[in-house]
Write an enzyme that holds these catalytic residues in place. Structure first.
Site, PDB file in Angstrom:
ATOM      1  N   ASP A 104     -30.082  -2.367 -92.424  1.00  0.00           N
ATOM      2  CA  ASP A 104     -29.459  -3.686 -92.514  1.00  0.00           C
ATOM      3  C   ASP A 104     -30.113  -4.517 -91.402  1.00  0.00           C
ATOM      4  OD1 ASP A 104     -27.884  -5.953 -92.226  1.00  0.00           O
ATOM      5  OD2 ASP A 104     -26.014  -4.892 -92.686  1.00  0.00           O
ATOM      6  N   GLU A 197     -21.308  -1.709 -81.997  1.00  0.00           N
ATOM      7  CA  GLU A 197     -21.299  -2.247 -83.351  1.00  0.00           C
ATOM      8  C   GLU A 197     -20.133  -1.539 -84.032  1.00  0.00           C
ATOM      9  OE1 GLU A 197     -20.874  -2.664 -86.569  1.00  0.00           O
ATOM     10  OE2 GLU A 197     -22.682  -1.660 -87.293  1.00  0.00           O
ATOM     11  N   GLU A 206     -11.135   0.449 -90.602  1.00  0.00           N
ATOM     12  CA  GLU A 206     -11.503   1.583 -89.733  1.00  0.00           C
ATOM     13  C   GLU A 206     -11.096   1.408 -88.291  1.00  0.00           C
ATOM     14  OE1 GLU A 206     -15.032   3.773 -89.764  1.00  0.00           O
ATOM     15  OE2 GLU A 206     -15.297   3.605 -91.916  1.00  0.00           O
ATOM     16  N   HIS A 346     -24.830  -5.067 -95.249  1.00  0.00           N
ATOM     17  CA  HIS A 346     -24.180  -3.923 -95.896  1.00  0.00           C
ATOM     18  C   HIS A 346     -22.663  -4.094 -95.942  1.00  0.00           C
ATOM     19  CE1 HIS A 346     -23.507  -2.588 -91.752  1.00  0.00           C
ATOM     20  NE2 HIS A 346     -22.585  -1.765 -92.243  1.00  0.00           N
TER      21      HIS A 346
HETATM   22  N1  SAH Z   1     -24.374   1.997 -82.580  1.00  0.00           N
HETATM   23  C1  SAH Z   1     -24.916   2.582 -83.801  1.00  0.00           C
HETATM   24  C2  SAH Z   1     -23.838   3.168 -84.698  1.00  0.00           C
HETATM   25  C3  SAH Z   1     -22.749   2.180 -85.138  1.00  0.00           C
HETATM   26  S1  SAH Z   1     -21.568   2.904 -86.268  1.00  0.00           S
HETATM   27  C4  SAH Z   1     -25.741   1.548 -84.524  1.00  0.00           C
HETATM   28  O1  SAH Z   1     -25.588   0.366 -84.217  1.00  0.00           O
HETATM   29  O2  SAH Z   1     -26.498   1.895 -85.416  1.00  0.00           O
HETATM   30  C5  SAH Z   1     -20.247   3.332 -85.215  1.00  0.00           C
HETATM   31  C6  SAH Z   1     -20.368   4.701 -84.562  1.00  0.00           C
HETATM   32  O3  SAH Z   1     -19.265   4.849 -83.704  1.00  0.00           O
HETATM   33  C7  SAH Z   1     -20.340   5.871 -85.535  1.00  0.00           C
HETATM   34  O4  SAH Z   1     -21.469   6.668 -85.331  1.00  0.00           O
HETATM   35  C8  SAH Z   1     -19.047   6.615 -85.168  1.00  0.00           C
HETATM   36  O5  SAH Z   1     -19.170   8.024 -85.276  1.00  0.00           O
HETATM   37  C9  SAH Z   1     -18.837   6.196 -83.727  1.00  0.00           C
HETATM   38  N2  SAH Z   1     -17.434   6.183 -83.266  1.00  0.00           N
HETATM   39  C10 SAH Z   1     -16.359   5.668 -83.903  1.00  0.00           C
HETATM   40  N3  SAH Z   1     -15.238   5.810 -83.189  1.00  0.00           N
HETATM   41  C11 SAH Z   1     -15.605   6.453 -82.032  1.00  0.00           C
HETATM   42  C12 SAH Z   1     -14.889   6.909 -80.882  1.00  0.00           C
HETATM   43  N4  SAH Z   1     -13.587   6.714 -80.772  1.00  0.00           N
HETATM   44  N5  SAH Z   1     -15.583   7.531 -79.914  1.00  0.00           N
HETATM   45  C13 SAH Z   1     -16.924   7.746 -80.031  1.00  0.00           C
HETATM   46  N6  SAH Z   1     -17.645   7.341 -81.095  1.00  0.00           N
HETATM   47  C14 SAH Z   1     -17.012   6.688 -82.087  1.00  0.00           C
END
Ligand code: SAH
Length: 406
Positions: A104, A197, A206, A346
């Site tokens: 994306d 993000e 979520e 997305h």
């Molecule tokens: N920063 C990355 C992924 C974003 S998606 C990017 O920009 O491509 C969000 C990520 O947060 C996911 O991989 C998910 O597993 C993680 N995540 C969600 N809640 C979390 C929490 N409480 N502690 C640690 N990681 C978390």
């Protein structure tokens, strides 16, 4: 943040043209496009697939079974011991969802531009990457000159992030920590920057925003910054006869049987899908702006009034919600929109079908309010209530509808 598969597609719809907002802010992103219309007519290739499926329907003979036995791959060969159950409970452990987010370009290039074009923000600063995934945002920050980056990721993707950081030579700057942000022990008391993000479908699905706010309150220095720091939710109304028919009225008669009990459920489930900007019938109303650097977790639940004024004579079948985010601490205001007039992301848009079809004339208005709340049983789900009333020349209606994102 990517989340689930979209529950439907609007085939043959084209992405909106770029808005001025986007063209100004994502110069580099506009060069590449992986966001073409993913749907196409059934062609030779899909016909070919049907045949392939037929072929696999035959019973395996004995020699096939031998092959099947010898085909049990050693975990070390495929580099993973995860089963489908692991992925069911933790979709972020699979690379597919990260591939979708990385590809994306509106999303990823905006973060990259924010970081690379505002190096002054990162020089010698300690950064916390909340939900690091593959570590991409941490790598951007390290490259921009951050003193140290703590990349916290709870899924098994953290193992990959560690390897990625190492292979790219950033092990001394980036520390990948596997675990929940809420449970991890950071080796420092404070950080200067929190980057994340966290945005879900309909912005709040979520509910990862709470994790960012938790990190902010626990570790961010007084004059620290949160990236992005603003997020806004918008509402508009669309003509959508064709897809309301296809997704909702469909249940009235399925191969001649009445399945309309499912219709009630289908109505309650917001549809994540791309909307053609030509379907928009009214103005776009700002519902709520959240200041991530100041807000309390409770501020993500709210009631906001709306007033939608028709810009032409048409029918209204659905309301459409979408969001934008911005990074106001940048030298030049940067951000992106997920609206139907912007280049598709997305996140697509979120379509909420109305019980009534409104016949609206230019200048007439639909007024109402939207209430958004975290579901009490499952805090990752979002409950939405929409009240609307319309008193037009050719149609009068007033109603309350409930939706649930899950
Ligand atoms: N920063 C990355 C992924 C974003 S998606 C990017 O920009 O491509 C969000 C990520 O947060 C996911 O991989 C998910 O597993 C993680 N995540 C969600 N809640 C979390 C929490 N409480 N502690 C640690 N990681 C978390």
């Amino acid at each position: 943040m990517a989340r689930r598969e979209s529950n439907s597609h609007h085939p043959h719809q084209h992405q909106g043209t770029h808005t001025r907002f986007e063209d100004e802010q994502i110069e580099e992103a506009t060069e590449s496009s992986n966001l073409e219309d993913p749907m196409c007519d059934a062609d030779e290739s899909t016909i070919g697939q049907e045949k392939a499926i037929d072929d696999t329907m035959c019973e395996p003979d004995e020699s096939d079974k031998d092959i099947a036995r010898s085909f049990e791959l050693d975990d070390s060969v495929i580099g993973s011991d995860k089963t489908s159950a692991d992925y069911y409970f933790d979709s972020y452990s699979h690379f597919g969802i990260h591939e979708e987010m990385l590809k994306d370009v509106v999303r990823t290039k905006t973060y990259q531009n924010v970081i690379y074009k505002n190096k002054f923000l990162f020089k010698n600063k300690v950064v916390l990457d909340v939900g690091a995934g593959t570590g991409i945002l941490s790598l951007f920050c390290a490259k921009a000159g951050a003193k140290h980056v703590y990349a916290v990721e709870c899924s098994h993707m953290a193992d990959m992030a560690k390897e990625i950081v190492e292979v790219n030579g950033f092990s001394d700057v980036i520390t990948v920590m596997k675990g929940k942000v809420e449970e991890i022990v950071l080796p420092v008391a404070q950080v200067d920057i929190i980057i994340s993000e966290w945005m879900g479908y309909f912005l709040l699905f979520e509910n990862m925003l709470n994790t960012v706010l938790y990190a902010r309150d626990k570790w961010l220095v007084n004059d620290g910054i949160v990236l992005p720091d603003k997020a806004s939710l918008y509402l508009t109304a669309i003509e959508d006869a064709e897809y309301k028919e296809d997704k909702i009225e469909f249940w009235n008669s399925v191969y001649g049987f009445d399945m309309s009990c499912i219709k009630k459920q289908a109505m309650m489930e917001p549809l994540v899908d791309t909307v053609d900007q030509n379907q928009i019938v009214t103005n776009c109303q700002l519902l709520k702006t959240m200041d991530i650097s100041k807000m309390a977790p409770g501020d993500a639940s709210f009631t906001a009034p709306f007033k939608l004024v028709a810009s032409r004579d048409d029918y209204i079948h659905a309301l459409v919600a979408y969001f934008d985010v911005s990074f106001t601490k940048c030298h030049k205001l940067t951000g992106f929109s997920t609206g139907p007039r912007s280049r598709a992301t997305h996140w697509k848009q979120t379509v909420l079908y109305l019980e009534d079809v409104l016949t609206i004339c230019e200048g007439e208005t639909v007024v109402g309010s939207m209430t958004v709340a975290q579901n009490k049983k499952n805090p990752r789900d979002v409950d939405i209530m929409i009240k609307y009333s319309f008193n037009g020349q050719r149609c009068q209606v007033s109603r309350t509808q409930y939706y649930k994102m899950r």
